[in-house]
Design a protein around this motif. Structure first.
Motif, mmCIF file in Angstrom:
data_model
loop_
_atom_site.group_PDB
_atom_site.id
_atom_site.type_symbol
_atom_site.label_atom_id
_atom_site.label_comp_id
_atom_site.label_asym_id
_atom_site.label_seq_id
_atom_site.Cartn_x
_atom_site.Cartn_y
_atom_site.Cartn_z
ATOM 1 N N ARG A 51 0.852 -1.208 0.000
ATOM 2 C CA ARG A 51 0.000 0.000 0.000
ATOM 3 C C ARG A 51 0.878 1.246 0.000
ATOM 4 O O ARG A 51 1.903 1.289 0.682
ATOM 5 N N GLU A 52 0.421 2.248 -0.738
ATOM 6 C CA GLU A 52 1.049 3.583 -0.662
ATOM 7 C C GLU A 52 -0.078 4.567 -0.432
ATOM 8 O O GLU A 52 -1.078 4.520 -1.153
ATOM 9 N N GLU A 53 0.066 5.453 0.564
ATOM 10 C CA GLU A 53 -0.985 6.461 0.791
ATOM 11 C C GLU A 53 -0.354 7.741 1.327
ATOM 12 O O GLU A 53 0.749 7.712 1.880
ATOM 13 N N GLU A 54 -1.049 8.833 1.115
ATOM 14 C CA GLU A 54 -0.580 10.130 1.618
ATOM 15 C C GLU A 54 -1.023 10.295 3.058
ATOM 16 O O GLU A 54 -2.205 10.212 3.359
ATOM 17 N N VAL A 55 -0.072 10.501 3.962
ATOM 18 C CA VAL A 55 -0.422 10.787 5.355
ATOM 19 C C VAL A 55 0.339 12.051 5.762
ATOM 20 O O VAL A 55 1.577 12.053 5.749
ATOM 21 N N ARG A 56 -0.399 13.072 6.093
ATOM 22 C CA ARG A 56 0.174 14.376 6.483
ATOM 23 C C ARG A 56 1.297 14.801 5.540
ATOM 24 O O ARG A 56 2.428 15.081 5.934
ATOM 25 N N GLY A 57 0.966 14.785 4.251
ATOM 26 C CA GLY A 57 1.906 15.287 3.247
ATOM 27 C C GLY A 57 3.053 14.357 2.911
ATOM 28 O O GLY A 57 3.924 14.682 2.119
ATOM 29 N N GLU A 58 3.071 13.168 3.532
ATOM 30 C CA GLU A 58 4.157 12.220 3.220
ATOM 31 C C GLU A 58 3.583 10.920 2.707
ATOM 32 O O GLU A 58 2.440 10.578 3.009
ATOM 33 N N THR A 59 4.380 10.200 1.932
ATOM 34 C CA THR A 59 3.909 8.906 1.441
ATOM 35 C C THR A 59 4.176 7.840 2.500
ATOM 36 O O THR A 59 5.318 7.665 2.926
#
Ligand code: GAP
Length: 470
Positions: free
Chosen positions: A351-359
């Motif tokens: 999985r890759e997701e954006e969390v608080r501006g980071e991957t």
């Protein structure tokens, strides 16, 4: 009858568009390394690193649990890799375990005919046709040079047993575990007093001198199989057993988290069937390089036991005390690859997701497959009491599961590192823990946090693991 293509290959996106993502994660985090890398590597052999060996062992354990431990009608076996060479003559492997090979007249590279661009969909009859290269105008995919007509290339590795290297001492490295179960049919049946229907399961290394290995650990020359041979009464009973095993094998992958839409069944066309098979259906997975076989379910009829009975003189039959009949059992086989399954779980969980501006990269591995079940992390590594409590919790957890301590970065980074290797839970000890005797348990997938008393934290993890178990 299963349709050759149950779903449109283009309609289901692979979990990872580019295989390099998984190859580089595997190398960087210690899942899988190229074999003998310091010498430039050896083609089609891969080594499992500290995390990879845990993942693969967990895959094998999960398979064994489902196929042997939870059943009353399947027992285990661990036969030798080297067998009497006659086994492979009788099984048909010496005569016909081969792939069609073509060679470029210019660069002398060799290719598997059915993997050349434009030849992927050829029927088995075409693949045996000497004129097919000319007829379809196939050329070398590297330099466009002319290709030879196909010739059959036997995939078995051979070596010599004992100090003399001559014809008489040739032995083969097994290309499948199945034959070990067939030649031991009587030993296993009589010693375990199993009544038909019953199965023999094996996990072990197999070797094939593949013409075009590749796609990482998808096709290797040394690999591990997880095979089960189910012995049944001839005829209808085999059809019924096949119809039961096929969905249950597909369901096994789903139970361990593989996305159902990325699995499909594909029936072998009559001219594609292996020499031993009456019927074969593959469980396929949508890999980044297309739909490919993950596991095969085969109705092998009485081919194996009849042939070994004739060739050895030892009749591998079964006496049914209920009906007072004697017969050669038919076999329904489920044949999976441990490497291919581990690879599939690795890819599908990525999985890759954006969390608080980071991957954020994570492996949403089923907890039972994850290399580490839990990581114990200090919020402040400068406080000896915090570190000491972490080690105490970790030591207690380690008695029952793979647990790890890490203090080599700030907490946010420590979480990311554990996410990337699929650790389902992190336990964080902070300053408050010293006062209130509680720690934080963070969940990999939801990233939610829960405060749990130190005395109950191990049981909480044990309970979560048990709840996740299929
Ligand atoms: N006894 C039957 C048999 O061996 P198979 O379809 O040739 O059947 C079974 O192999 C499984 O073994 C495949 O579905 C695949 O998962 C695994 N396997 C076969 N060849 C492999 C290779 N070269 N590299 C990795 N896995 C392989």
């Amino acid at each position: 009858m299963i349709q050759p293509h149950e779903s449109d290959p283009q309609s289901v996106a692979p979990a990872v568009a580019n295989l390099d993502t998984i190859v580089s994660l595997s190398k960087r985090r210690g899942f899988i390394f190229p074999s003998s890398e310091i010498y430039g590597g050896i083609n089609a052999v891969w080594d499992y690193g500290p995390l990879g060996v845990e993942l693969k062992n967990n895959v094998k354990r999960a398979w064994w649990r489902s196929m042997v431990q939870l059943r009353d009608d399947v027992v285990g076996l661990d036969a030798g890799i080297l067998m009497h060479p006659q086994v492979w003559v009788t099984s048909g492997h010496v005569g016909s375990f081969s792939d069609p090979l073509v060679e470029c007249a210019t660069c002398h590279r060799r290719f598997r005919l059915d993997e050349l661009p434009g030849a992927e969909e050829l029927s088995a009859t075409d693949l045996r046709d000497e004129t097919v290269v000319e007829r379809l105008g196939l050329r070398c995919p590297i330099d466009g040079g002319p290709l030879s007509p196909p010739r059959r290339f036997n995939l078995m590795f051979q070596t010599w047993m004992g100090p003399v290297q001559d014809e008489a001492s040739i032995v083969y490295l097994r290309p499948e575990t199945a034959q070990g179960s067939y030649v031991n049919f009587k030993n296993v049946q009589q010693s375990s007093r199993k009544k038909i229907p019953f199965g023999i399961a094996q996990i072990g290394k197999s070797f094939r001198n593949e013409i075009s290995p590749g796609n990482f650990v998808f096709r290797m020359r040394e690999f591990e199989q997880m095979e089960m041979q189910y012995f049944v009464r001839p005829g209808e009973a085999a059809v019924a057993a096949f119809d039961e095993w096929l969905p249950s094998r597909r369901a096994w992958y789903e139970a361990y988290g593989v996305t159902p839409a990325r699995l499909r069944l594909r029936e072998h066309a009559p001219d594609e069937l292996a020499h031993y098979a009456k019927r074969a259906i593959d469980v396929e997975y949508r890999f980044p390089f297309g739909w490919k076989e993950l596991e095969g379910v085969h109705n092998r009829g009485d081919f194996d036991l009849s042939r070994h009975s004739e060739a050895s003189g030892e009749v591998l039959d079964y006496f049914d005390p209920a009906t007072e009949e004697r017969f050669i059992p038919w076999i329904v086989e489920t044949a999976a690859g441990a490497d291919r399954a581990a690879f599939t779980f690795l890819i599908d969980s990525y999985r890759e997701e954006e969390v608080r501006g980071e991957t954020r990269v994570s492996l949403a591995l089923h907890p039972e497959l994850a290399p580490y079940k839990v990581a114990v992390l200090p919020l402040l590594k400068k406080r000896p009491e915090i570190v000491e409590l972490c080690h105490r919790i970790k030591a207690d957890l380690k008695r029952d599961m793979m647990a790890v301590y890490d203090d080599t970065a700030a907490i946010g980074k420590l979480y990311r590192r554990q996410d990337e290797i699929g650790t389902p839970w992190c336990i964080t000890v902070d300053v408050d823990s010293l006062e209130d005797g509680a720690v934080t348990v963070r969940d990999r997938d939801s990233m939610t946090q829960e405060r749990i008393p130190v005395e109950g934290v191990k049981q909480a993890i044990v309970d979560r693991l048990a709840a996740a178990r299929p």
